[in-house]
Design an enzyme around this catalytic site. Structure first.
Site, PDB file in Angstrom:
ATOM      1  N   ARG A  89      24.006   0.713  45.362  1.00 13.35           N
ATOM      2  CA  ARG A  89      24.327   0.836  43.926  1.00 13.35           C
ATOM      3  C   ARG A  89      25.387  -0.196  43.556  1.00 13.35           C
ATOM      4  O   ARG A  89      26.296  -0.470  44.346  1.00 13.35           O
ATOM      5  CB  ARG A  89      24.918   2.237  43.711  1.00 13.35           C
ATOM      6  CG  ARG A  89      24.788   2.852  42.358  1.00 13.35           C
ATOM      7  CD  ARG A  89      25.685   4.090  42.300  1.00 13.35           C
ATOM      8  NE  ARG A  89      25.243   5.095  43.238  1.00 13.35           N
ATOM      9  CZ  ARG A  89      24.450   6.113  42.870  1.00 13.35           C
ATOM     10  NH1 ARG A  89      24.065   6.213  41.616  1.00 13.35           N
ATOM     11  NH2 ARG A  89      24.082   7.004  43.742  1.00 13.35           N
TER      12      ARG A  89
ATOM     13  N   SER B 153      29.663   1.487  53.859  1.00 11.12           N
ATOM     14  CA  SER B 153      29.682   2.769  54.575  1.00 11.12           C
ATOM     15  C   SER B 153      29.375   2.654  56.052  1.00 11.12           C
ATOM     16  O   SER B 153      28.424   3.289  56.560  1.00 11.12           O
ATOM     17  CB  SER B 153      28.715   3.720  53.887  1.00 11.12           C
ATOM     18  OG  SER B 153      28.962   3.685  52.496  1.00 11.12           O
TER      19      SER B 153
ATOM     20  N   ASP C 292      32.751   4.848  52.400  1.00 16.28           N
ATOM     21  CA  ASP C 292      32.291   5.776  51.355  1.00 16.28           C
ATOM     22  C   ASP C 292      33.050   7.096  51.376  1.00 16.28           C
ATOM     23  O   ASP C 292      33.224   7.746  50.343  1.00 16.28           O
ATOM     24  CB  ASP C 292      30.772   5.995  51.418  1.00 16.28           C
ATOM     25  CG  ASP C 292      30.293   6.430  52.790  1.00 16.28           C
ATOM     26  OD1 ASP C 292      29.092   6.721  52.905  1.00 16.28           O
ATOM     27  OD2 ASP C 292      31.108   6.446  53.735  1.00 16.28           O
TER      28      ASP C 292
HETATM   29  C1  0WK Z   1      26.932   8.641  47.428  1.00 10.47           C
HETATM   30  C2  0WK Z   1      28.112   7.674  47.528  1.00 10.47           C
HETATM   31  C3  0WK Z   1      27.880   6.672  48.619  1.00 10.47           C
HETATM   32  C4  0WK Z   1      27.585   7.378  49.917  1.00 10.47           C
HETATM   33  C5  0WK Z   1      26.445   8.317  49.722  1.00 10.47           C
HETATM   34  C6  0WK Z   1      26.200   9.078  50.972  1.00 10.47           C
HETATM   35  O1  0WK Z   1      28.289   7.019  46.309  1.00 10.47           O
HETATM   36  O2  0WK Z   1      28.979   5.851  48.784  1.00 10.47           O
HETATM   37  O3  0WK Z   1      27.328   6.437  50.916  1.00 10.47           O
HETATM   38  O4  0WK Z   1      26.712   9.233  48.669  1.00 10.47           O
HETATM   39  O5  0WK Z   1      25.127   9.919  50.798  1.00 10.47           O
HETATM   40  P1  0WK Z   1      23.624   9.516  51.173  1.00 10.47           P
HETATM   41  O6  0WK Z   1      23.163   8.686  50.086  1.00 10.47           O
HETATM   42  O7  0WK Z   1      23.699   8.824  52.489  1.00 10.47           O
HETATM   43  O8  0WK Z   1      22.917  10.798  51.253  1.00 10.47           O
HETATM   44  C1  BGC Z   2      29.115   5.525  59.099  1.00  7.06           C
HETATM   45  C2  BGC Z   2      30.314   5.882  58.251  1.00  7.06           C
HETATM   46  C3  BGC Z   2      29.868   6.447  56.926  1.00  7.06           C
HETATM   47  C4  BGC Z   2      28.899   7.573  57.130  1.00  7.06           C
HETATM   48  C5  BGC Z   2      28.429   8.160  55.859  1.00  7.06           C
HETATM   49  C6  BGC Z   2      28.159   6.686  59.168  1.00  7.06           C
HETATM   50  O1  BGC Z   2      26.999   6.313  59.825  1.00  7.06           O
HETATM   51  O2  BGC Z   2      29.522   5.181  60.386  1.00  7.06           O
HETATM   52  O3  BGC Z   2      31.113   4.787  58.055  1.00  7.06           O
HETATM   53  O4  BGC Z   2      30.995   6.897  56.265  1.00  7.06           O
HETATM   54  O5  BGC Z   2      27.781   7.129  57.866  1.00  7.06           O
HETATM   55  O6  BGC Z   2      27.716   7.285  55.085  1.00  7.06           O
END
Ligand code: 0WK
Ligand code: BGC
Ligand code: 0WK
Ligand code: BGC
Length: 913
Positions: free
Chosen positions: A523, A587, A641
């Site tokens: 994003r 992240s 993140d």
């Molecule tokens: C939304 C945050 C982003 C983070 C994500 C983690 O804005 O920085 O990495 O959540 O959740 P996912 O998309 O991996 O489920």
């Molecule tokens: C990464 C982290 C991150 C997390 C959540 C992990 O795989 O090592 O840096 O915060 O995922 O996105």
């Protein structure tokens, strides 16, 4: 000259003999009973005749007996026999007979047995509560096996509608309802503890399992107690109303109902009809009323009354007590018939019943008892002969060797019942060598074994609070290792300094760009923080693809892609000419030397771009942007993140000092005291630490809780041996974990009748969003069917229930494990603050936490149990970590501004000097 007395005695004798003759069944009659029972067994199995069959042949969804590999700790309930028992059963592997149990017996008062269903189940739950208290297990969510000794129409191992009450039970609003639901409702009503009801089993089935654990030949369960019933392992192909032809399933015959179609009226006596007429369920359970402990005493009483009426006993005097229904308990039969009991003692039993008896009386009473119990044992023997002969024919054998597991006070306590029964079986089924083993431990153990069979692959995923606290302590140690200068290099939990020194303080303002890379979406955001009356934040964002070939390609291609998207975004925002400060949410684990200098330690999740690990990602991005030359950018900060999330939530709640991601990956950061961070200069104030808890266990510290499925996931991952904790809990892997367990259970015939399709064998075919969908309470099962059908396994309803169960265990484990590691962070914060009670806020983000229907609730509950001396608010990050990244950037640009001013003033001072 035959005296009148002798004549009278002789006719009396004849009258007695005539009365008892009705109970003396000839071998022919017994053969007929066996044959009729066989007919009813077959009718019960056939689709067309099943609905009208008197012997219901109810499916149990137990497909096999224990094989010695079961293990784990289980709760069991045992309701329906003489005693209501609550048990905890610990099964250890490998060594047969290594089961430790502890149980407590609770009374079920008559008014509860015959009150409302709600009262009954509330009473049961109250007993469970008392037991859990007593055992100090109120906080452990153990799987439970429920022995419910009444006929239930089961549609799955943990789903069964009560057909009708039997024995002394008559609670209202229960017949026709799902017993497991009623128990779950009652547990909810009490709202004191949580249990995972995994299986409901009939006591015959529990007894068979308990005995089969000792003797693998045991494939039949018999209860000769308050009630009477048998179960046995039937060929699936013979159970016409259950899908599938492979293998076996245990069938609960409910032979107590034999005779409902009047096919044993020829051997029922008028005493049997009287007892039936006076029972709680007239017309029902006719066979049971001729054979089981609840009724034998009553039959005897009615015969005694009849004989007394005819002046053949107790000098024709019928006492009030003798008129009292149920007063002549079956245990008296067992006592009276005991060879060790002298007539005198028989008389004292009769005395106890208010019956003055003569020796003759006691002899006659003994005869009557003998006649009634003998018939009961013979009838059970005839029924059993039908069952063993059926099994022999099922297997096309001339001779069968088989074991029957038995329980029940009548069988255990009556001096002759078991012998007569065995003799009858031997006579009526000569081609079968039938051994009978007494169940020493009751059916509770069997219920636990069934739970273990189903739970076989799942039990290792259940953690008691004790285990969770141990994991919490382990993680706490790893945190300390990560913070320590000497221990950090070998620590798995890297505790990375982020150079973020505080959460937003409300003074932030400006126009920023935030990049958010590494979650499920890439994003780019424009974040405007202004101070009209109060601080407000406006955000616009756009999601960009991160194609597989980009994230697995070269690093330069990846950052070129990021720079291209940024260019596109700035184009659309008409800010290409502006050099807005950028906050970069990246992240992945980075070693920061300062806010805008971050070296990638290792890729995680799906990313594997080459030439990036060990490099400063700011430099790589700047290089890519430079290469384009169509806009300029000022990357002021790189934040993880978790940090972005903490900052975003900190904007709304000043107490927020922890940031957690439970999404594709998982991780946590928190505000640590600078004096504890050996790797960073200074002792004043705090700094946010990115724990990178995903790597917890990479040194083997979690091997005792990792399962074969976790190892398989890791072996198939892009980064084997790394991020082992993350692979046990995060969204990227949860769906795959479930798929691997389903494949294993299908291979074992526990699911889909053993059907394994190419789709089911395909990696990634079950995604974590499917797990979340399947666990939705209302439409979850429909979703399960949809998803499993797409995999071509043609799921049955109970397959869907079992799959829902697997999903629950896997996601529950994740919530529990994260609660443990979060618990460690919270206790550290509490200790850092040296406060008796921690009040804090945890900012959270991530698709798993957000999408999964039960996840948040389970996590919160476990955290509060593990860290009772804390008030934790869980704050969901509505706007993502981009806003947080902007906050950090605002701080960074102000610092530079301040720093520059300081530099300039220092420089001026130098210039002046
Ligand atoms: C939304 C945050 C982003 C983070 C994500 C983690 O804005 O920085 O990495 O959540 O959740 P996912 O998309 O991996 O489920
Ligand atoms: C990464 C982290 C991150 C997390 C959540 C992990 O795989 O090592 O840096 O915060 O995922 O996105
Ligand atoms: C003990 C078993 C229980 C069963 C009972 C039957 O653990 O499940 O219901 O035996 O015997 P009863 O107590 O009715 O004589
Ligand atoms: C019930 C059975 C049970 C038996 C022994 C009967 O009344 O219908 O389900 O197995 O009693 O307890």
């Amino acid at each position: 000259m035959v005296t009148a007395v002798a004549q009278r005695l002789a006719s009396q004798r004849k009258e007695i003999d005539d009365t008892l003759a009705a109970f003396a069944l000839s071998p022919t009659q017994l053969q007929e009973v066996k044959a009729k029972m066989r007919v009813e067994l077959e009718r019960g199995l056939k689709k067309d005749s099943h609905p009208t069959a008197s012997v219901k042949m109810l499916p149990t969804y137990v497909y096999r007996t224990p094989d010695g590999t079961e293990r784990g700790k289980y709760l069991a309930l045992d309701l329906g026999g003489t005693n209501f028992r609550v048990l905890v059963v610990k099964i250890r592997t490998g060594m047969r007979n290594s089961v430790r149990m502890y149980n407590k017996i609770y009374a079920i008062p008559l008014e509860i047995m015959q009150g409302t269903g709600e009262e009954l189940f509330d009473h049961i739950v109250q007993c469970i509560s008392d037991f859990l208290d007593y055992m100090g297990m109120k906080n452990t969510r153990l799987p439970l096996g429920f022995t419910f000794s009444f006929p239930c129409n089961q549609t799955g191992i943990d789903k069964g509608d009560l057909v009708c009450w039997t024995k002394g039970f008559k609670a209202t609003e229960c017949e026709g309802y799902d017993v497991v639901d009623m128990l779950r409702e009652a547990i909810k009503r009490r709202n004191e503890f949580d249990l995972d009801i995994v299986a409901i089993v009939n006591d015959t089935v529990g007894t068979m399992m308990t005995c089969a654990y000792e003797d693998p030949k045991c494939q039949i369960g018999l209860i000769a107690g308050t009630g009477s019933n048998v179960c046995y392992m039937e060929e699936m192909k013979n159970i016409e109303f259950v899908e599938g032809d492979e293998g076996q399933m245990c069938v609960n015959t409910e032979w107590g109902g034999f005779g409902a179609n009047d096919n044993i009226e020829d051997i029922r006596t008028r005493y049997d009809r009287e007892v039936d007429g006076g029972s709680l369920n007239p017309g029902k359970q006719r066979f049971e009323k001729m054979t089981s402990g609840m009724y034998l005493g009553e039959i005897v009483r009615r015969i005694l009354i009849d004989l007394t009426k005819h002046g053949l006993l107790f000098r024709g005097r019928i006492t009030e007590r003798l008129k009292t229904k149920g007063i002549f308990e079956t245990k008296f039969l067992s006592q009276i018939e005991s060879d060790r009991l002298a007539l005198l003692q028989v008389r004292s039993i009769l005395q106890h019943l208010g019956l003055d008896s003569t020796c003759d009386d006691s002899i006659i009473v003994k005869e009557v008892c003998g006649a009634v119990s003998r018939r009961a044992a013979q009838l059970c023997g005839a029924g059993m002969a039908a069952v063993v002969d059926k099994i022999r024919e099922n297997r096309g054998l001339d001779n069968l060797e088989i074991t029957v597991g038995v329980d029940g006070t009548l069988y255990k306590l009556h001096p002759h019942f078991s012998t007569i029964l065995k003799d009858t079986v031997r006579e009526l089924a000569p081609n079968c060598k039938v051994d009978f083993i007494l169940s020493e431990d009751g059916s509770g153990k069997g219920a636990a074994l069934i739970t273990a069979v189903i739970d076989k692959y799942l039990y290792a995923m259940r953690f008691s609070d004790e285990t969770l606290r141990d994991i919490m302590a382990r993680f706490r140690r790893e945190m300390e290792n990560g913070l320590g200068r000497d221990t950090n290099p070998t620590a798995t939990v890297k505790m990375l300094p982020t150079f973020v020194r505080s959460i937003p303080d409300g003074s932030e303002k400006g126009d920023f760009i935030a990049l958010d890379l590494g979650g499920s979406n890439f994003r780019i955001l424009r974040v405007k923080v202004s101070h009209e009356k109060k601080q407000t934040v406006q955000m616009e964002s756009q999601i960009y693809e991160t194609p597989e070939d980009i994230i697995h390609g070269s690093g330069s291609r990846l950052f070129d892609h990021v720079a291209e998207c940024l260019g596109d975004f700035m184009e659309k925002q008409k800010i290409k000419d502006k050099k807005l400060p950028i906050g970069f949410t990246f992240s992945f684990p980075c070693a920061h030397t300062k806010l805008d200098e971050a070296v990638l330690l290792t890729w995680t999740k799906r990313f594997k771009a080459s030439g990036v690990e060990g490099m400063d990602v700011v430099k790589l991005l700047n290089k890519a942007i430079k290469k384009r030359g169509d806009y300029d950018a000022d990357i002021m900060a790189v934040v993880n993140d978790t940090v972005g999330t903490m900052m975003t939530c900190g904007f709304d709640d000043q107490r927020c000092e922890v940031g957690i991601i439970i999404g594709t990956g998982t991780n946590a950061c928190y505000m640590e005291e600078l004096r504890h961070i050996d790797l960073v200069e200074g002792d004043e104030g705090r700094m946010c630490i990115n724990t990178e808890w995903g790597a917890f266990g990479d040194d083997g510290t979690l091997e005792d809780i990792r399962t074969e499925f976790d190892r398989e996931i890791d072996r198939g991952s892009p980064n084997p041996g790394k991020q082992l904790f993350e692979k046990m809990v995060s969204g990227m892997y949860m769906g795959e974990l479930v798929r691997l367990i389903l494949v294993k259970m299908a291979k074992e015939g526990l699911l889909f009748e053993g059907r394994i399709t190419p789709e089911l064998l395909t990696k990634g075919k079950i995604e974590t969003k499917h797990v979340s969908a399947i666990e939705k309470s209302k439409e979850g099962l429909t979703k399960a069917e949809e998803i499993l059908t797409r995999l071509g396994v043609e799921p049955s309803e109970d397959d869907c229930i079992a799959v829902q169960h697997v999903c629950a265990i896997v996601s529950f484990r994740s919530a529990n494990l994260i609660a443990a590691t979060l618990g460690a962070i919270l206790t550290r914060l509490k200790d850092n603050k040296n406060t008796p009670r921690l009040r804090t806020t945890v900012g959270i983000d991530g698709s798993l936490y957000k999408m999964h229907p039960q996840y948040a609730r389970r996590l919160h509950k476990t955290v509060r149990r593990l860290v009772p001396e804390s008030d934790v608010r869980f704050l969901l990050s509505e706007s993502g970590s981009g806003k947080g990244a902007a906050m950090v950037t605002a701080w960074a640009s102000r610092k530079v501004h301040v720093f520059t001013i300081q530099q300039i003033s220092i420089l001026n001072k130098c210039a002046k000097n």
